[in-house]
Motif scaffolding. Structure first.
Motif, mmCIF file in Angstrom:
data_model
loop_
_atom_site.group_PDB
_atom_site.id
_atom_site.type_symbol
_atom_site.label_atom_id
_atom_site.label_comp_id
_atom_site.label_asym_id
_atom_site.label_seq_id
_atom_site.Cartn_x
_atom_site.Cartn_y
_atom_site.Cartn_z
ATOM 1 N N ALA A 109 -31.353 -7.621 19.809
ATOM 2 C CA ALA A 109 -30.518 -7.536 18.610
ATOM 3 C C ALA A 109 -30.711 -8.778 17.727
ATOM 4 O O ALA A 109 -30.773 -8.676 16.492
ATOM 5 N N SER A 110 -30.826 -9.947 18.376
ATOM 6 C CA SER A 110 -31.029 -11.174 17.606
ATOM 7 C C SER A 110 -32.371 -11.150 16.881
ATOM 8 O O SER A 110 -32.471 -11.514 15.704
ATOM 9 N N VAL A 111 -33.409 -10.713 17.606
ATOM 10 C CA VAL A 111 -34.734 -10.624 16.986
ATOM 11 C C VAL A 111 -34.709 -9.643 15.825
ATOM 12 O O VAL A 111 -35.250 -9.908 14.740
ATOM 13 N N LEU A 112 -34.042 -8.481 16.056
ATOM 14 C CA LEU A 112 -33.971 -7.480 14.997
ATOM 15 C C LEU A 112 -33.208 -8.007 13.789
ATOM 16 O O LEU A 112 -33.590 -7.775 12.628
ATOM 17 N N LEU A 113 -32.141 -8.755 14.043
ATOM 18 C CA LEU A 113 -31.355 -9.315 12.948
ATOM 19 C C LEU A 113 -32.181 -10.313 12.135
ATOM 20 O O LEU A 113 -32.127 -10.316 10.895
ATOM 21 N N VAL A 114 -32.940 -11.137 12.840
ATOM 22 C CA VAL A 114 -33.813 -12.089 12.134
ATOM 23 C C VAL A 114 -34.823 -11.352 11.269
ATOM 24 O O VAL A 114 -35.076 -11.708 10.105
ATOM 25 N N LEU A 115 -35.398 -10.287 11.850
ATOM 26 C CA LEU A 115 -36.378 -9.513 11.088
ATOM 27 C C LEU A 115 -35.750 -8.869 9.857
ATOM 28 O O LEU A 115 -36.353 -8.839 8.775
ATOM 29 N N LEU A 116 -34.527 -8.346 10.009
ATOM 30 C CA LEU A 116 -33.866 -7.697 8.882
ATOM 31 C C LEU A 116 -33.578 -8.683 7.759
ATOM 32 O O LEU A 116 -33.793 -8.392 6.565
ATOM 33 N N PHE A 117 -33.065 -9.897 8.119
ATOM 34 C CA PHE A 117 -32.784 -10.873 7.087
ATOM 35 C C PHE A 117 -34.068 -11.347 6.421
ATOM 36 O O PHE A 117 -34.134 -11.554 5.200
ATOM 37 N N GLY A 118 -35.123 -11.538 7.205
ATOM 38 C CA GLY A 118 -36.402 -11.934 6.614
ATOM 39 C C GLY A 118 -36.938 -10.868 5.691
ATOM 40 O O GLY A 118 -37.483 -11.164 4.604
ATOM 41 N N LEU A 119 -36.757 -9.608 6.115
ATOM 42 C CA LEU A 119 -37.219 -8.497 5.285
ATOM 43 C C LEU A 119 -36.447 -8.444 3.968
ATOM 44 O O LEU A 119 -37.013 -8.162 2.900
ATOM 45 N N TYR B 103 -27.175 -16.985 3.031
ATOM 46 C CA TYR B 103 -27.858 -16.135 4.010
ATOM 47 C C TYR B 103 -27.641 -16.647 5.435
ATOM 48 O O TYR B 103 -27.418 -15.871 6.379
ATOM 49 N N LEU B 104 -27.706 -17.972 5.644
ATOM 50 C CA LEU B 104 -27.534 -18.545 6.974
ATOM 51 C C LEU B 104 -26.130 -18.291 7.507
ATOM 52 O O LEU B 104 -25.936 -17.928 8.678
ATOM 53 N N VAL B 105 -25.095 -18.482 6.634
ATOM 54 C CA VAL B 105 -23.713 -18.247 7.057
ATOM 55 C C VAL B 105 -23.504 -16.787 7.448
ATOM 56 O O VAL B 105 -22.881 -16.469 8.467
ATOM 57 N N VAL B 106 -24.025 -15.873 6.619
ATOM 58 C CA VAL B 106 -23.897 -14.439 6.927
ATOM 59 C C VAL B 106 -24.586 -14.112 8.240
ATOM 60 O O VAL B 106 -24.074 -13.358 9.088
ATOM 61 N N PHE B 107 -25.783 -14.695 8.463
ATOM 62 C CA PHE B 107 -26.520 -14.440 9.704
ATOM 63 C C PHE B 107 -25.720 -14.881 10.927
ATOM 64 O O PHE B 107 -25.608 -14.162 11.926
ATOM 65 N N VAL B 108 -25.135 -16.097 10.856
ATOM 66 C CA VAL B 108 -24.361 -16.610 11.988
ATOM 67 C C VAL B 108 -23.155 -15.711 12.267
ATOM 68 O O VAL B 108 -22.824 -15.403 13.431
ATOM 69 N N CYS B 109 -22.466 -15.271 11.221
ATOM 70 C CA CYS B 109 -21.293 -14.402 11.399
ATOM 71 C C CYS B 109 -21.680 -13.079 12.053
ATOM 72 O O CYS B 109 -21.028 -12.611 12.995
ATOM 73 N N VAL B 110 -22.738 -12.456 11.531
ATOM 74 C CA VAL B 110 -23.175 -11.169 12.096
ATOM 75 C C VAL B 110 -23.612 -11.338 13.541
ATOM 76 O O VAL B 110 -23.308 -10.512 14.416
ATOM 77 N N GLU B 111 -24.348 -12.439 13.822
ATOM 78 C CA GLU B 111 -24.809 -12.693 15.194
ATOM 79 C C GLU B 111 -23.622 -12.869 16.138
ATOM 80 O O GLU B 111 -23.621 -12.379 17.277
ATOM 81 N N THR B 112 -22.584 -13.566 15.676
ATOM 82 C CA THR B 112 -21.398 -13.781 16.511
ATOM 83 C C THR B 112 -20.696 -12.462 16.822
ATOM 84 O O THR B 112 -20.316 -12.182 17.969
#
Length: 769
Positions: free
Chosen positions: A328-338, A8-17
């Motif tokens: 976008a970063s906040v939304l991405l964090v929320l989506l992954f947490g969800l 999950y962390l790797v996917v998050f970093v890639c999407v954020e980049t």
């Protein structure tokens, strides 16, 4: 940390980049588009100012420095020599000096006459300097004299640079030389600063200035702090100069800091000779420096017009990017947490799904291979209007009409044979006689061995949807009929200026076919001068959404023009967002022609073609005001055809009309086109004359008129003699038009009385005052 969490962390970093990169690219594109628009805006500012000064120069030259008297003196001067040439030069200077002084330094500092050989004849700004040859250093003077046509543009001279306007001078078809009117750069920059809140400076190539300027002229320039190889006027470096006090003023120290920042970045761009911009961020404030090439008359790049301005929108774009990235970063964090939370609840949701069937609002049934109902939800109970116990365990044929049973069984067999989901619309009739339209969807369910054990069925009540669809189709048909039978031509245009549709009246109005209109740009299919400008209905409605009415001239592919009354309204989608405009066109070309014709006949005498009384009073009042401001002499002539009654009685009214027309022709041939000639009524005529002081006199005017009458009578072409009584008066400055008309009428009446009394004993038959 578990392996799943690492993924999950790797996917998050890639999407954020990726997201950051896309947002940054969008920011760069937005900044680029904004800067490009500013550059185009500056080019328009510069071009419009140069064009305005060009029009002013042409007007000034025509009215002052190319007037007949000045040209006559110049013609004598270039052909004379020695003392006589100096005397004529002095006379020309004295003639033009009052007008030159009135111009002051506000617009045109230099006025310069040159001979056809390029030798300086008179400098109004330096009358003591003349006789130098200019062809080698002044391409504008050389071109204007060699090709004998008007030349204008930027040029560096011997002492300074300026925007120059060189006019060829001729007399009786002979080329005499040229006269030049020039405005220095500070006039252009002041005009730009008065309108636009920015600082303007002029960078000029050092090698060009060294080539053209005298040593004394070079002393007015210093090296630029912005780039090597360019010079600026020393006046640009005066700290807090008075002329720099304006809305867009930037302190010299700040401009020096900006120059230091951009100096390493612009050398290559300057060498290219193209317009460009450079952004600077200092102390949290964005600045934009715009470089516009200044081209000499001979086509060489002389330098650049440089403007410095504060650009708040660039900060807005940057801040918008940062805010979007944060959101976008906040939304991405929320989506992954969800998502993490959701996966933990899947097990609980499976149990929930088993109960979902009961709460689904559409009817759902479960039947075995023999068509016996095994289960159903509450929506089936509501649809069939039977209790659940009377439904479960029953076959379909006991619950609905035979026609519906046949449809259900056929669909069930199809599902069990093919093993795939099937759907169709069915009309269901209930035992009480009511009916509904349903979209029936059925799919197979299998047992533990994977064999089809029965059918899962669902139905969506589409009765209201079908009724609404029929009503919408009917409504569309009616709207299409109204659209195509409208009295005016109509078209619908999208935001990208593409014509979406047009009615038959539009095709009849324009003579175009549907293929030539629909799908093409509106400014291609039915063009006009307002297209792609701020006057375009699309531009105006997007700037201020409203109903817009205007008159526009449209040009058909055949070249014929139509004047149209255009009504444009916003075209909105179901959410109220503007997605284009609707235009209504009514051809008013005939009405405009009639309006112009009525306007002309309202002030024109039909018989003679002269102005009537109304036209005379209107135009004479206006001309009188112009003459008073210009300090010109004014004369008013009243004329009366003496023998009009006798001609009518003896020769008939047709000959009387000929006499009036002849009088009108005599007046036209006697006076200038600029003079106002009118038939006031009956056999009365009037002429209003405005001319420069001492150009004309009452007696001279009267003599010309009497000479033309005598010549007409000597020709013998008419069955009568033309006899006209005149009253000629010179207007006084404190007189009104009515007062002077009374005086002129009185003198004309005295003339008529003298003729009747036979005043031929040395008296003046046509008096003047």
């Amino acid at each position: 940390m578990t392996r799943k969490n690492i993924v999950y962390l790797v996917v998050f970093v890639c999407v954020e980049t990726v997201l950051s990169g896309l947002l940054f690219w969008g920011k760069e594109r937005a900044e680029q588009r904004y800067v490009e628009n500013v550059l185009v805006h500056h080019q328009g500012q510069y071009a419009s100012n140069i064009a305005c000064f060009g029009r002013l120069a042409r007007f000034t030259a025509r009215e002052i420095f190319m007037n007949p008297e000045a040209v006559a003196l110049f013609a004598q001067g270039v052909e004379a020599s020695g003392v006589e040439r100096d005397r004529l030069r002095t006379a020309l200077y004295a003639l033009l000096l009052p007008s030159y002084r009135n111009l002051g330094q506000e617009y045109f500092r230099q006025v310069h006459y040159h001979g056809a050989d390029g030798v300086s004849f008179l400098r109004m700004h330096l009358p003591e300097e003349f006789g130098d040859e200019l062809f080698t250093v002044r391409p504008s003077v050389r071109l204007a004299n060699s090709e004998k046509h008007f030349v204008e543009g930027f040029e560096v001279g011997r002492d300074y640079h300026a925007f120059r306007h060189v006019f060829p001078l001729q007399k009786e078809g002979k080329h005499l030389g040229t006269v030049e009117i020039s405005e220095p750069f500070y006039v252009i920059s002041k005009a730009l600063r008065d309108i636009y809140p920015e600082e303007y400076f002029l960078l000029l190539k050092k090698d060009l200035l060294v080539e053209r300027l005298t040593q004394e002229g070079l002393k007015n320039y210093a090296g630029s702090t912005l780039v090597d190889g360019y010079l600026q006027e020393k006046a640009d470096f005066v700290a807090e100069a008075a002329e720099h006090r304006h809305a867009g003023h930037l302190a010299p120290g700040l401009i020096a800091r900006i120059n230091t920042e951009i100096r390493p970045k612009i050398s290559g761009k300057l060498a290219a000779g193209k317009p460009f911009t450079q952004t600077v961020l200092l102390d949290g404030q964005d600045y934009l420096v715009v470089f516009l090439p200044v081209v000499e008359i001979d086509g060489r790049i002389a330098g650049f017009l440089v403007s410095y301005g504060v650009e708040l929108p660039l900060a807005h774009i940057r801040h918008g990017y940062l805010l979007a990235l944060l959101l976008a970063s906040v939304l991405l964090v929320l989506l992954f947490g969800l998502h993490l939370r959701t996966t933990r609840k899947i097990a609980g949701q499976l149990n929930f799904q088993r109960q979902l069937m009961e709460t689904i609002p559409i009817p759902i049934t479960l039947k075995d291979r023999d068509g016996v109902l095994l289960n159903c939800n509450q929506a089936v109970v509501d649809l069939l209007r039977l209790p659940r116990e009377k439904i479960i365990g029953q076959r379909t044929d006991s619950l609905v009409s035979p026609e519906a049973v046949a449809q259900q069984q056929a669909l069930d067999r199809k599902v069990m044979v093919c093993g795939h989901r099937q759907q169709e619309e069915q009309h269901l009739v209930f035992p009480d006689g009511t009916s509904r339209d349903l979209l029936v969807v059925k799919a197979p369910f299998v047992d533990e061995q994977g064999k089809v054990a029965g059918v899962i069925g669902s139905a969506v009540d589409i009765t209201e949807q079908k009724r609404s669809a029929a009503e919408i189709a009917q409504s569309h048909a009616e709207l299409d009929q109204i659209f195509n039978t409208a009295a005016n031509g109509m078209r619908v245009v999208g935001l990208d200026n593409t014509v979406l549709r047009a009615n038959k009246t539009f095709f009849a109005l324009t003579g175009l076919t549907e293929q030539e209109v629909v799908g093409r740009k509106c400014y291609e299919a039915f063009a006009g001068a307002a297209c792609q400008t701020g006057q375009c209905p699309m531009s105006q409605i997007l700037a201020n959404p409203r109903r817009l009415e205007s008159e526009l001239v449209k040009v058909l592919p055949s070249g014929r023009s139509l004047v149209c009354a255009v009504t444009a309204t916003p075209y909105r989608d179901i959410n109220g967002e503007i997605i284009g405009i609707i235009e209504d066109f009514r051809d008013i070309s005939r009405y405009k022609e009639l309006e112009q014709h009525l306007r002309e006949i309202a002030i024109t005498d039909e018989l003679t073609g002269l102005f009537n009384r109304r036209g005379f009073l209107t135009l004479a009042e206006k001309q009188m005001g112009n003459a008073l401001r210009a300090d010109h002499d004014m004369f008013l002539i009243f004329a009366d055809l003496d023998n009009m009654k006798e001609i009518n009685d003896r020769l008939g009214h047709e000959t009387g009309d000929l006499a009036l027309a002849t009088t009108a022709s005599l007046l036209r041939s006697t006076f200038r086109e600029a003079d106002i000639i009118a038939r006031l009524g009956g056999d009365e005529f009037a002429v209003f004359i405005s001319c420069k002081p001492e150009t004309d006199s009452e007696q001279a005017i009267l003599s010309r008129l009497e000479s033309n009458i005598l010549q007409e009578n000597r020709s013998g072409d008419l069955p009568f003699s033309v006899a006209i009584s005149f009253g000629v008066v010179r207007l006084k400055k404190d007189e009104t038009l009515g007062q002077v008309m009374t005086r002129a009428d009185g003198l004309m009446y005295e003339s008529k009385l003298r003729k009747k009394k036979g005043a031929g004993n040395g008296g003046q038959a046509n008096p003047v005052a």
